[in-house]
Write a protein that holds these residues in place. Structure first.
Motif, short mmCIF file in Angstrom:
data_model
loop_
_atom_site.label_atom_id
_atom_site.label_comp_id
_atom_site.label_asym_id
_atom_site.label_seq_id
_atom_site.Cartn_x
_atom_site.Cartn_y
_atom_site.Cartn_z
N ASN A 208 -17.75 -56.75 -77.03
CA ASN A 208 -17.26 -57.91 -77.78
C ASN A 208 -18.06 -59.12 -77.32
O ASN A 208 -17.86 -59.62 -76.21
CB ASN A 208 -15.77 -58.11 -77.50
N PRO A 209 -19.01 -59.61 -78.14
CA PRO A 209 -19.88 -60.72 -77.72
C PRO A 209 -19.11 -61.96 -77.25
O PRO A 209 -19.53 -62.61 -76.29
CB PRO A 209 -20.68 -61.02 -78.99
N ILE A 210 -18.00 -62.27 -77.90
CA ILE A 210 -17.26 -63.47 -77.51
C ILE A 210 -16.60 -63.27 -76.14
O ILE A 210 -16.55 -64.20 -75.33
CB ILE A 210 -16.21 -63.85 -78.57
N GLU A 211 -16.12 -62.07 -75.87
CA GLU A 211 -15.58 -61.80 -74.54
C GLU A 211 -16.69 -61.90 -73.49
O GLU A 211 -16.47 -62.37 -72.37
CB GLU A 211 -14.93 -60.41 -74.49
N ALA B 40 -19.15 -65.14 -68.99
CA ALA B 40 -20.22 -66.01 -68.52
C ALA B 40 -19.68 -67.39 -68.15
O ALA B 40 -20.04 -67.96 -67.11
CB ALA B 40 -21.30 -66.13 -69.60
N VAL B 41 -18.80 -67.94 -68.97
CA VAL B 41 -18.20 -69.25 -68.68
C VAL B 41 -17.30 -69.17 -67.46
O VAL B 41 -17.28 -70.09 -66.64
CB VAL B 41 -17.42 -69.76 -69.91
N PHE C 212 -24.47 -67.92 -70.40
CA PHE C 212 -25.02 -66.58 -70.62
C PHE C 212 -26.49 -66.54 -70.21
O PHE C 212 -26.92 -65.64 -69.49
CB PHE C 212 -24.85 -66.22 -72.10
N GLU C 213 -27.26 -67.52 -70.68
CA GLU C 213 -28.69 -67.54 -70.38
C GLU C 213 -28.95 -67.78 -68.90
O GLU C 213 -29.86 -67.19 -68.32
CB GLU C 213 -29.37 -68.60 -71.23
N GLU C 214 -28.15 -68.64 -68.28
CA GLU C 214 -28.31 -68.90 -66.85
C GLU C 214 -28.09 -67.63 -66.04
O GLU C 214 -28.85 -67.34 -65.10
CB GLU C 214 -27.31 -69.98 -66.41
N ILE C 215 -27.09 -66.85 -66.40
CA ILE C 215 -26.83 -65.59 -65.69
C ILE C 215 -27.99 -64.62 -65.87
O ILE C 215 -28.43 -63.97 -64.92
CB ILE C 215 -25.51 -64.97 -66.18
N ALA D 270 -15.67 -71.02 -74.76
CA ALA D 270 -16.70 -69.98 -74.81
C ALA D 270 -17.74 -70.31 -75.86
O ALA D 270 -18.94 -70.11 -75.65
CB ALA D 270 -16.07 -68.62 -75.08
N ALA D 271 -17.29 -70.84 -77.00
CA ALA D 271 -18.21 -71.20 -78.07
C ALA D 271 -19.09 -72.39 -77.67
O ALA D 271 -20.28 -72.42 -77.98
CB ALA D 271 -17.44 -71.52 -79.35
N GLN D 272 -18.49 -73.37 -76.97
CA GLN D 272 -19.22 -74.59 -76.64
C GLN D 272 -20.21 -74.37 -75.49
O GLN D 272 -21.32 -74.90 -75.51
CB GLN D 272 -18.23 -75.70 -76.26
#
Length: 560
Positions: A320-323, A328-329, A298-301, A290-292
């Motif tokens: 939760n931003p990371i979730e 997105a991934v 996210f931007e593509e969606i 998710a970090a990589q």
């Protein structure tokens, strides 16, 4: 008098049990590693540079840390286990646990670690640092049958003014075996629906039933996890038996090879399920992945994704931003796994153990060489996710940031200077233009209104029009360069009537001076126009005029 004493005694016993329960229910706070903080700060700054200011604020809030509830369980061997929800400690490098004493002071334990989590069920088991056993007793689990109408009590520390406050709320079981696929796959378990009060911060705390045999006067019947939005007193708990099962599983972990194979088979089964979608893959996405890859997905969606997907990712991101990045991934991975050659695609997945569970860390052949985990970085060098202000690399401030909308509304004003005109003898002067341009958020196609004042054939004309604009913004952090194409229609009334069609090719430059909403800049370009002029003299025929103008405008853009 006797009845009064009995009532007082009952109240005292109830209060004593209440206090004892509180002694074993704590406030769980996850702590991020330095590498995680660096990633989150860099992620926040990237969102700001790319125009996602509201989402950057969610990351900033997440960085400040949240909290949930947790409770102590002590097994027959005296081993201490802390039970909570997985989402309470999902990003934890370590966890702190605080217990509120009767005098209001806190007993705090630091550096708890996540022993095991369950991605099918939102549960996590923690241990104290060095597997210390600070508690000789804890809350016990209820072994009886759960039934509708059963009296229950929720215990935990929901937030009040951003601070955890003890809450002990009574209610009843309203559905002892709720089958809700969005919470837990019904083939794994049902959930307990109840009306005992829970709020944000109660997650991971116990749902209790009165018990004469328990030292505290209560036993754990469930783990409070969800609250239905838009409905009153509709709350859900994970059955206590699942928490006990996870504790027992942690004592006898599966062989790593067998555990990994089991996860791979589950993943394959999810893909084969006819009614599954990308949301079913989220639990298989590692936080490292998710970090990589999360920012790009996210931007593509948000630029090209379906509205339903965008709304779901946004909803998860707010909580939760990371979730949100994992969702997105997962959406990106689901697309890659579709179609022919599934077995080959599955063989390209790289699995790694994270919080005691195997998750997908990368996809060979599409991600290239697997990048090192953020938590393993020790060089301190900027990896593209780190904040420019943390990296010390000033050049990164003007590095390529993507196709980011510089503004959503802009006021423009400038000059039109004729550079080529029709062979006719119609006099054409320089002119003034002013306009209002608008583009939907994060889109690069929109419209504008424009006013033009100039002399044509010696007559002053006030010309009003509308048009459409398309641009390709190239963002470099401090500034954005946008090739543009405009086209529109204008009309003027007076001694000379004008019907004008025009088209522009231009270049827009806007600058970021630190404001989250204001983007000043300038635009230059060339305009080609065809005017059909009607003079007030009835004997004069309509005249068609073809011309070209150079234009230069100041732009005051605003991001809404």
């Amino acid at each position: 008098m006797k009845k009064f004493l009995i009532a007082l005694t009952a109240f005292f016993i109830s209060s004593l049990a209440f206090a004892q329960v509180k002694n074993y229910v704590g406030i769980a706070r996850q702590k991020y590693s330095d590498a995680q903080i660096k990633f989150l700060e860099g992620f926040r700054d990237k969102l700001q540079n790319r125009g996602y200011n509201s989402y950057a604020e969610y990351v900033d809030s997440y960085l400040k840390g949240g909290f949930g509830s947790a409770f102590v369980y002590v097994d027959k061997d005296g081993q201490n286990y802390i039970v909570t929800n997985r989402h309470v400690v999902s990003q934890a490098a370590s966890v702190s646990l605080e217990f509120e004493k009767d005098d209001g002071s806190l007993a705090k334990y630091d550096n708890l670690y996540v022993l095991v989590t369950d991605d099918d069920i939102d549960l996590a088991i923690l241990r104290f640092e060095n597997n210390a056993n600070y508690f000789k007793r804890g809350l016990s689990f209820y072994a009886g049958k759960v039934y509708d109408g059963q009296d229950v009590v929720s215990a935990g520390f929901p937030g009040l003014g951003d601070e955890p406050v003890w809450q002990f709320g009574k209610g009843s079981v309203t559905n002892s075996a709720a089958r809700i696929k969005d919470l837990i796959d019904p083939s794994i378990s049902t959930v307990i629906q109840h009306s005992a009060q829970i709020d944000a911060g109660n997650s991971g705390g116990p749902l209790l039933v009165a018990s004469k045999s328990a030292a505290t006067g209560y036993e754990v019947i469930g783990v409070n996890t969800w609250k239905a939005v838009g409905r009153d007193a509709t709350n859900f708990s994970i059955p206590a038996a699942l928490a006990l099962k996870l504790i027992e599983r942690s004592k006898k972990p599966l062989d790593d090879k067998a555990f990994k194979a089991e996860r791979q088979e589950k993943f394959k089964a999810v893909l084969a399920e006819p009614n599954s979608d990308y949301t079913a893959l989220v639990k298989f996405i590692s936080y490292d992945m998710a970090a990589q890859k999360g920012m790009d997905c996210f931007e593509e969606i948000f630029k090209h994704g379906a509205t339903k997907v965008k709304n779901r990712v946004a909803a998860e991101f707010v909580i939760n931003p990371i979730e949100g990045l994992r969702y997105a991934v997962a959406h990106d991975l689901y697309g890659k796994m579709s179609g022919e050659g599934l077995d080959e695609k599955l063989s390209n997945l790289v699995w790694e153990k994270e919080s005691g569970v195997y998750r997908i860390a990368s996809v060979q052949g599409t991600d290239g060489e697997k990048k090192p985990k953020a938590k393993e970085k020790k060089s301190g060098k900027d990896d593209g996710a780190a904040s420019e202000k943390n990296s010390g690399d000033k050049k990164s401030k003007v590095s390529w940031q993507g196709f980011v909308s510089p503004y959503t509304v802009a006021v423009t004003g400038g000059a039109l200077i004729p550079v080529a005109k029709d062979k006719s003898n119609v006099e054409l002067s320089a002119g003034f233009i002013a306009g209002l341009e608008f583009l939907p958020f994060e889109r690069n196609i929109g419209g504008f209104f424009e006013f033009e004042h100039r002399k044509i054939g010696g007559e002053s004309l006030n010309i009003f029009g509308v048009g459409a604009v398309a641009r390709l913004p190239l963002c470099f952090g401090l500034f954005t360069i946008s090739p543009k194409a405009d086209a529109g229609l204008k009309i003027a009334f007076g001694k000379v009537r004008d019907f004008q069609f025009f088209a522009d090719l231009g270049l827009l430059a806007t600058f970021d001076f630190g404001s989250s909403f204001f983007r000043p800049g300038f635009e230059v370009g060339c305009r080609g126009a065809t005017d059909t002029l009607h003079f007030s003299d009835a004997s004069s025929a309509a005249l068609s005029l073809r011309r070209a103008d150079f234009y230069a405008k100041l732009v005051l853009g605003f991001k809404l």
